[in-house]
Design an enzyme around this catalytic site. Structure first.
Site, PDB file in Angstrom:
ATOM      1  N   GLN A  47      12.498  30.141  66.780  1.00  0.00           N
ATOM      2  CA  GLN A  47      11.862  31.230  67.515  1.00  0.00           C
ATOM      3  C   GLN A  47      10.886  31.973  66.602  1.00  0.00           C
ATOM      4  O   GLN A  47      10.113  32.799  67.046  1.00  0.00           O
ATOM      5  CB  GLN A  47      12.932  32.218  68.019  1.00  0.00           C
ATOM      6  N   ASN A  48      10.956  31.655  65.317  1.00  0.00           N
ATOM      7  CA  ASN A  48      10.161  32.384  64.331  1.00  0.00           C
ATOM      8  C   ASN A  48       8.706  31.934  64.335  1.00  0.00           C
ATOM      9  O   ASN A  48       8.418  30.748  64.472  1.00  0.00           O
ATOM     10  CB  ASN A  48      10.779  32.218  62.937  1.00  0.00           C
ATOM     11  N   HIS A  53       7.783  29.858  69.853  1.00  0.00           N
ATOM     12  CA  HIS A  53       7.032  31.092  70.126  1.00  0.00           C
ATOM     13  C   HIS A  53       5.696  31.152  69.382  1.00  0.00           C
ATOM     14  O   HIS A  53       5.099  32.226  69.244  1.00  0.00           O
ATOM     15  CB  HIS A  53       7.901  32.315  69.812  1.00  0.00           C
TER      16      HIS A  53
HETATM   17  C1  BV8 Z   1       9.121  33.959  79.813  1.00  0.00           C
HETATM   18  C2  BV8 Z   1       6.642  35.887  69.521  1.00  0.00           C
HETATM   19  C3  BV8 Z   1       8.397  33.331  81.960  1.00  0.00           C
HETATM   20  C4  BV8 Z   1       5.859  37.155  69.508  1.00  0.00           C
HETATM   21  C5  BV8 Z   1       8.666  36.312  70.836  1.00  0.00           C
HETATM   22  C6  BV8 Z   1      16.479  35.597  81.297  1.00  0.00           C
HETATM   23  C7  BV8 Z   1      17.284  36.675  81.104  1.00  0.00           C
HETATM   24  C8  BV8 Z   1      16.722  37.899  80.632  1.00  0.00           C
HETATM   25  C9  BV8 Z   1      15.374  38.021  80.329  1.00  0.00           C
HETATM   26  C10 BV8 Z   1      14.574  36.942  80.517  1.00  0.00           C
HETATM   27  C11 BV8 Z   1      15.119  35.742  81.006  1.00  0.00           C
HETATM   28  N1  BV8 Z   1      14.107  34.852  81.052  1.00  0.00           N
HETATM   29  C12 BV8 Z   1      12.949  35.449  80.641  1.00  0.00           C
HETATM   30  C13 BV8 Z   1      13.214  36.724  80.314  1.00  0.00           C
HETATM   31  C14 BV8 Z   1      12.236  37.677  79.810  1.00  0.00           C
HETATM   32  C15 BV8 Z   1      12.015  37.578  78.289  1.00  0.00           C
HETATM   33  C16 BV8 Z   1      13.306  37.903  77.565  1.00  0.00           C
HETATM   34  O1  BV8 Z   1      14.021  37.028  77.117  1.00  0.00           O
HETATM   35  N2  BV8 Z   1      13.561  39.215  77.444  1.00  0.00           N
HETATM   36  C17 BV8 Z   1      14.781  39.643  76.739  1.00  0.00           C
HETATM   37  C18 BV8 Z   1      14.400  40.452  75.543  1.00  0.00           C
HETATM   38  C19 BV8 Z   1      15.628  40.463  77.656  1.00  0.00           C
HETATM   39  N3  BV8 Z   1      11.540  36.252  77.909  1.00  0.00           N
HETATM   40  C20 BV8 Z   1      10.200  36.041  77.970  1.00  0.00           C
HETATM   41  O2  BV8 Z   1       9.380  36.888  78.294  1.00  0.00           O
HETATM   42  C21 BV8 Z   1       9.725  34.641  77.576  1.00  0.00           C
HETATM   43  N4  BV8 Z   1       8.760  34.165  78.529  1.00  0.00           N
HETATM   44  O3  BV8 Z   1      10.250  34.113  80.220  1.00  0.00           O
HETATM   45  O4  BV8 Z   1       8.062  33.532  80.585  1.00  0.00           O
HETATM   46  C22 BV8 Z   1       7.232  32.667  82.539  1.00  0.00           C
HETATM   47  C23 BV8 Z   1       7.397  31.375  82.924  1.00  0.00           C
HETATM   48  C24 BV8 Z   1       6.307  30.729  83.563  1.00  0.00           C
HETATM   49  C25 BV8 Z   1       5.095  31.429  83.763  1.00  0.00           C
HETATM   50  C26 BV8 Z   1       4.976  32.761  83.324  1.00  0.00           C
HETATM   51  C27 BV8 Z   1       6.049  33.387  82.670  1.00  0.00           C
HETATM   52  C28 BV8 Z   1       8.972  34.671  76.217  1.00  0.00           C
HETATM   53  C29 BV8 Z   1       9.902  35.066  75.124  1.00  0.00           C
HETATM   54  C30 BV8 Z   1       9.173  34.942  73.762  1.00  0.00           C
HETATM   55  C31 BV8 Z   1       8.577  36.259  73.326  1.00  0.00           C
HETATM   56  N5  BV8 Z   1       7.997  36.149  71.965  1.00  0.00           N
HETATM   57  N6  BV8 Z   1       8.077  36.188  69.613  1.00  0.00           N
HETATM   58  C32 BV8 Z   1       5.997  37.919  68.203  1.00  0.00           C
HETATM   59  O5  BV8 Z   1       6.794  37.475  67.354  1.00  0.00           O
HETATM   60  O6  BV8 Z   1       5.286  38.915  68.071  1.00  0.00           O
HETATM   61  S1  BV8 Z   1      10.358  36.680  70.917  1.00  0.00           S
HETATM   62  C33 BV8 Z   1      10.769  37.298  69.348  1.00  0.00           C
HETATM   63  O7  BV8 Z   1      11.889  38.106  69.564  1.00  0.00           O
HETATM   64  C34 BV8 Z   1      11.206  36.272  68.335  1.00  0.00           C
HETATM   65  O8  BV8 Z   1      10.429  35.111  68.377  1.00  0.00           O
HETATM   66  C35 BV8 Z   1      12.656  36.017  68.766  1.00  0.00           C
HETATM   67  O9  BV8 Z   1      12.704  35.077  69.803  1.00  0.00           O
HETATM   68  C36 BV8 Z   1      13.059  37.364  69.325  1.00  0.00           C
HETATM   69  C37 BV8 Z   1      13.867  38.114  68.322  1.00  0.00           C
HETATM   70  O10 BV8 Z   1      15.150  37.599  68.438  1.00  0.00           O
HETATM   71  P1  BV8 Z   1      15.889  37.042  67.099  1.00  0.00           P
HETATM   72  O11 BV8 Z   1      15.013  36.027  66.446  1.00  0.00           O
HETATM   73  O12 BV8 Z   1      17.237  36.689  67.523  1.00  0.00           O
HETATM   74  O13 BV8 Z   1      15.871  38.322  66.120  1.00  0.00           O
HETATM   75  P2  BV8 Z   1      16.719  39.674  66.240  1.00  0.00           P
HETATM   76  O14 BV8 Z   1      16.019  40.635  65.372  1.00  0.00           O
HETATM   77  O15 BV8 Z   1      16.969  39.981  67.646  1.00  0.00           O
HETATM   78  O16 BV8 Z   1      18.146  39.294  65.604  1.00  0.00           O
HETATM   79  C38 BV8 Z   1      18.223  38.877  64.279  1.00  0.00           C
HETATM   80  C39 BV8 Z   1      19.609  38.288  64.120  1.00  0.00           C
HETATM   81  O17 BV8 Z   1      19.718  37.782  62.782  1.00  0.00           O
HETATM   82  C40 BV8 Z   1      20.737  39.310  64.324  1.00  0.00           C
HETATM   83  O18 BV8 Z   1      21.750  38.723  65.127  1.00  0.00           O
HETATM   84  C41 BV8 Z   1      21.248  39.564  62.891  1.00  0.00           C
HETATM   85  O19 BV8 Z   1      22.625  39.830  62.868  1.00  0.00           O
HETATM   86  C42 BV8 Z   1      20.957  38.218  62.242  1.00  0.00           C
HETATM   87  N7  BV8 Z   1      20.770  38.241  60.781  1.00  0.00           N
HETATM   88  C43 BV8 Z   1      20.288  39.262  60.021  1.00  0.00           C
HETATM   89  N8  BV8 Z   1      20.241  38.863  58.702  1.00  0.00           N
HETATM   90  C44 BV8 Z   1      20.705  37.571  58.671  1.00  0.00           C
HETATM   91  C45 BV8 Z   1      21.031  37.167  60.001  1.00  0.00           C
HETATM   92  N9  BV8 Z   1      21.496  35.940  60.284  1.00  0.00           N
HETATM   93  C46 BV8 Z   1      21.670  35.063  59.246  1.00  0.00           C
HETATM   94  N10 BV8 Z   1      21.346  35.375  57.950  1.00  0.00           N
HETATM   95  C47 BV8 Z   1      20.881  36.604  57.637  1.00  0.00           C
HETATM   96  N11 BV8 Z   1      20.591  36.893  56.367  1.00  0.00           N
END
Ligand code: BV8
Length: 239
Positions: free
Chosen positions: A101-102, A119
């Site tokens: 996803q990164n 992404h």
């Molecule tokens: C779409 C690029 C439709 C941009 C990103 C179903 C249910 C609910 C919502 C939705 C659904 N389907 C779609 C949605 C809407 C939405 C969504 O998911 N919303 C969520 C937030 C509720 N999804 C979308 O909009 C997607 N598109 O659905 O399009 C469509 C289809 C056809 C035609 C038109 C439209 C697009 C989603 C992609 C968005 N872009 N990134 C940018 O980077 O600027 S997402 C971005 O955020 C990242 O890429 C990543 O995916 C996300 C962040 O999540 P994580 O990577 O998990 O990071 P986070 O900070 O949350 O967590 C970090 C974790 O690491 C923690 O758990 C922590 O404990 C852990 N950690 C910390 N340190 C360590 C560690 N782990 C290991 N080692 C360590 N040292």
């Protein structure tokens, strides 16, 4: 569940799919999405900023946010977790599919090939609107963002914004890998963003999570290892 058990699953699996998130790069110094908001952008939710609406409403603010992230990423190096994945794939050709996803490109910089970047890539740009004959990517007018000085079309980061579809062929390959794996390692993701998180729920094989904190996918896991990517992946992937 201990690391030894998961390491045995790694050894036994012919096909391993790996899904990574921002936590994969945390030990390289890249802030995760959840705690990435510092400075000017502290008051904004990244999910609000990473949208076409936000970009059209305030192009320079969003463009500068991406420029800020790009500079931060350019200063860091892949960590031992990135290197362990690249090394395993080199030693065991065809056994590992890396899905991320990164947008930081650190897997690729560590030597991982054929990375399925769901992404996009923050280091690349593209046109916001369908380019016209005048839109020459090699002769853009300087600015935040750069633009076409004939029609005003703007450059935007080549990442997938919320509300935008993922690159169809990349996602299809990721689904294939999930449906054909004997083991999926889910590393450093909160499991809140779809459809990426759905891959862990549609995995045919066992699912093992590597994350120091609980995640929204723990219920779908056969094993949850509360540790970090750079510490645990070298152990799980060593021969
Ligand atoms: C779409 C690029 C439709 C941009 C990103 C179903 C249910 C609910 C919502 C939705 C659904 N389907 C779609 C949605 C809407 C939405 C969504 O998911 N919303 C969520 C937030 C509720 N999804 C979308 O909009 C997607 N598109 O659905 O399009 C469509 C289809 C056809 C035609 C038109 C439209 C697009 C989603 C992609 C968005 N872009 N990134 C940018 O980077 O600027 S997402 C971005 O955020 C990242 O890429 C990543 O995916 C996300 C962040 O999540 P994580 O990577 O998990 O990071 P986070 O900070 O949350 O967590 C970090 C974790 O690491 C923690 O758990 C922590 O404990 C852990 N950690 C910390 N340190 C360590 C560690 N782990 C290991 N080692 C360590 N040292």
């Amino acid at each position: 569940m201990n690391t030894g058990q998961v390491r045995d699953w790694v050894r036994a699996a012919k096909h391993i799919a790996v899904l990574t998130g921002a936590g994969m790069s945390a030990e390289s110094g890249v802030p995760t999405f959840r705690d990435s908001q510092t400075g000017l952008w502290a008051k904004f939710d990244p999910q609000q900023l990473a949208t076409e609406e936000a970009f059209r409403a305030n192009p320079s603010m969003v463009w500068d946010w991406y420029a800020h992230r790009r500079q931060a990423i350019a200063k860091v190096q892949p960590n031992a977790g990135h290197r362990a994945l690249a090394g395993f794939a080199k030693r065991h050709a065809g056994r590992l599919t890396l899905i991320t996803q990164n947008v930081d490109g650190l897997h690729q910089r560590a030597g991982s090939e054929a990375v399925l970047a769901l992404h996009g890539n923050i280091a690349q740009d593209r046109w916001l609107d369908t380019p016209r004959a005048c839109c020459n990517a090699h002769a853009v007018a300087a600015g935040s963002p750069p633009y076409c000085d004939r029609c005003g079309n703007m450059r935007r980061p080549a990442v997938v914004w919320f509300g935008e579809p993922l690159p169809q062929s990349v996602f299809a390959q990721a689904e294939q890998a999930a449906q054909h794996c004997e083991l999926m390692l889910v590393v450093g993701t909160s499991g809140l963003v779809y459809p990426a998180a759905g891959l862990a729920r549609s995995a045919r094989g066992r699912v093992a999570i590597v994350n120091p904190e609980p995640t929204a996918l723990d219920d779908a896991a056969d094993a949850v290892l509360h540790g970090t990517a750079a510490k645990l992946l070298p152990v799980l992937l060593e021969d």
